[in-house]
Design a protein around this motif. Sequence first.
Motif, PDB file in Angstrom:
ATOM      1  N   GLN A 114     -29.486   3.902  -4.069  1.00  0.00           N
ATOM      2  CA  GLN A 114     -29.054   2.680  -3.386  1.00  0.00           C
ATOM      3  C   GLN A 114     -27.645   2.266  -3.780  1.00  0.00           C
ATOM      4  N   MET A 115     -26.741   3.268  -3.728  1.00  0.00           N
ATOM      5  CA  MET A 115     -25.326   3.032  -4.004  1.00  0.00           C
ATOM      6  C   MET A 115     -24.504   4.060  -3.245  1.00  0.00           C
ATOM      7  N   ASP A 116     -23.223   3.776  -3.086  1.00  0.00           N
ATOM      8  CA  ASP A 116     -22.337   4.741  -2.454  1.00  0.00           C
ATOM      9  C   ASP A 116     -22.187   5.973  -3.343  1.00  0.00           C
TER      10      ASP A 116
ATOM     11  N   GLU B 127     -20.992   8.862  -8.285  1.00  0.00           N
ATOM     12  CA  GLU B 127     -22.004   7.837  -8.030  1.00  0.00           C
ATOM     13  C   GLU B 127     -21.371   6.490  -8.335  1.00  0.00           C
ATOM     14  N   ASP B 128     -21.028   5.757  -7.293  1.00  0.00           N
ATOM     15  CA  ASP B 128     -20.243   4.526  -7.388  1.00  0.00           C
ATOM     16  C   ASP B 128     -21.172   3.315  -7.524  1.00  0.00           C
ATOM     17  N   ARG B 129     -21.546   2.988  -8.758  1.00  0.00           N
ATOM     18  CA  ARG B 129     -22.539   1.932  -9.029  1.00  0.00           C
ATOM     19  C   ARG B 129     -22.195   0.581  -8.410  1.00  0.00           C
TER      20      ARG B 129
ATOM     21  N   GLU C  15     -20.040   5.419 -14.692  1.00  0.00           N
ATOM     22  CA  GLU C  15     -20.394   5.968 -13.388  1.00  0.00           C
ATOM     23  C   GLU C  15     -20.385   7.497 -13.485  1.00  0.00           C
ATOM     24  N   ARG C  16     -21.463   8.094 -13.029  1.00  0.00           N
ATOM     25  CA  ARG C  16     -21.601   9.544 -13.157  1.00  0.00           C
ATOM     26  C   ARG C  16     -20.686  10.276 -12.177  1.00  0.00           C
TER      27      ARG C  16
END
Length: 145
Positions: free
Chosen positions: A13-15, A31-33, A43-44
């Motif tokens: 549920q993130m960009d 993975e843009d939290r 952010e991974r």
Amino acid sequence: TFAHAQREAVSLQMDVWVAVDTVNRTLRLHEDRNNDGVIQNGERVSNAPLDEGVLFRTSGATALAFGAAVCSFTRTQGGLPAIVFHRDGTANESGGLYLTTAKAYAQDQAGMSRGAFKQRAVAIDQATGRAFWWTYANGTWVSGK
């Protein structure tokens, strides 16, 4: 990699950004939290290198609907063209990129024009976020191969 990024965006549920590094032959996933488009601590980020001998290049084939540029994504992240998959599974735009082999590219550069038969493309549909493969065979693009 694109299908994985789209699934991750939905499940987390993130960009999720996929940036195309043509020089280093890598796709970078972010993975843009907080959905701000900026890579930050916590952010991974992971990299998916292309297989040996595969290049981001066009190779003499006629262009698909997304155009003739090696990568048509208009958004950038860290100076690299990128596509964003949203939490509902959609993408920020329709677009795509072309792949070929180093051997096919060398043949094209030498004027041997057989390289167009080694052309592949990935197209992303904005509304669904789905990735579609294309193969250039016998002078025409064929979907799904």
